[in-house]
Scaffold this motif. Structure first.
Motif, PDB file in Angstrom:
ATOM      1  N   SER A 277      -6.728 -10.959  -1.539  1.00 45.29           N
ATOM      2  CA  SER A 277      -5.721  -9.901  -1.477  1.00 45.29           C
ATOM      3  C   SER A 277      -4.309 -10.455  -1.302  1.00 45.29           C
ATOM      4  O   SER A 277      -3.348  -9.831  -1.748  1.00 45.29           O
ATOM      5  CB  SER A 277      -6.046  -8.927  -0.351  1.00 45.29           C
TER       6      SER A 277
ATOM      7  N   MET B  87       0.819  -1.185   0.000  1.00 38.86           N
ATOM      8  CA  MET B  87       0.000   0.000   0.000  1.00 38.86           C
ATOM      9  C   MET B  87       0.871   1.259   0.000  1.00 38.86           C
ATOM     10  O   MET B  87       0.491   2.264  -0.595  1.00 38.86           O
ATOM     11  CB  MET B  87      -0.906   0.005   1.228  1.00 38.86           C
TER      12      MET B  87
ATOM     13  N   TRP C 207      -6.025  -2.517   0.654  1.00 39.60           N
ATOM     14  CA  TRP C 207      -7.342  -2.426   1.305  1.00 39.60           C
ATOM     15  C   TRP C 207      -7.872  -3.830   1.598  1.00 39.60           C
ATOM     16  O   TRP C 207      -8.423  -4.077   2.677  1.00 39.60           O
ATOM     17  CB  TRP C 207      -8.315  -1.662   0.412  1.00 39.60           C
TER      18      TRP C 207
ATOM     19  N   LYS D  71      -8.832  -5.514   5.271  1.00 39.37           N
ATOM     20  CA  LYS D  71     -10.153  -6.098   5.520  1.00 39.37           C
ATOM     21  C   LYS D  71     -10.108  -7.607   5.687  1.00 39.37           C
ATOM     22  O   LYS D  71     -11.135  -8.235   5.979  1.00 39.37           O
ATOM     23  CB  LYS D  71     -11.120  -5.747   4.372  1.00 39.37           C
TER      24      LYS D  71
END
Length: 129
Positions: free
Chosen positions: A79, A1, A70, A74
């Motif tokens: 991911s 990120m 993200w 979560k």
């Protein structure tokens, strides 16, 4: 990120620089500068278009890393695979991307990370006293 955020930030900075340059070009098209006003009127939109293209490319390039980050926050199972691929690609961005890529691969290829993300969260194991 982090790498996606930095890439998006660079895209915004490029857009601001080219937008400012286009503004200066458009403002400086007076006859006193010795520049033909038609050339300045043509150069300003071209500078802005170049800035928009570069910024758009960088923002699109940063989107998968931001979406994958993200998803990690979560706890989404998809991911992990996405961020493994992105971390491997970040290895090519020497030196900062290489360091983040190595760290990302080290964390995401860990067995505990796999269990956490593919198993739907941390497992509760009662401890006896």
């Amino acid at each position: 990120m982090v790498m996606g955020g930095l890439t998006a930030l660079v895209g915004v900075v490029v857009l601001l620089i080219f937008g400012g340059a286009a503004g200066f070009i458009a403002a400086g098209i007076h006859d006193a500068t010795g520049v033909d006003p038609e050339h300045g009127a043509l150069a300003a939109p071209i500078a802005m278009l170049i800035g928009l293209c570069i910024a758009g490319f960088l923002l699109i390039l940063s989107a998968p890393a931001l979406i994958g980050g993200w998803g990690l926050i979560k706890g989404k199972s998809w991911s992990r695979v996405l961020m493994i691929v992105i971390s491997a690609l970040h290895l090519l961005s020497f030196p900062f991307g290489t360091a983040l890529g190595i760290y990302g691969l080290w964390v995401l290829l860990n067995e505990q990370s796999r269990q956490l993300l593919e198993g739907g969260g941390p497992r509760y194991t009662p401890q006896t006293i």
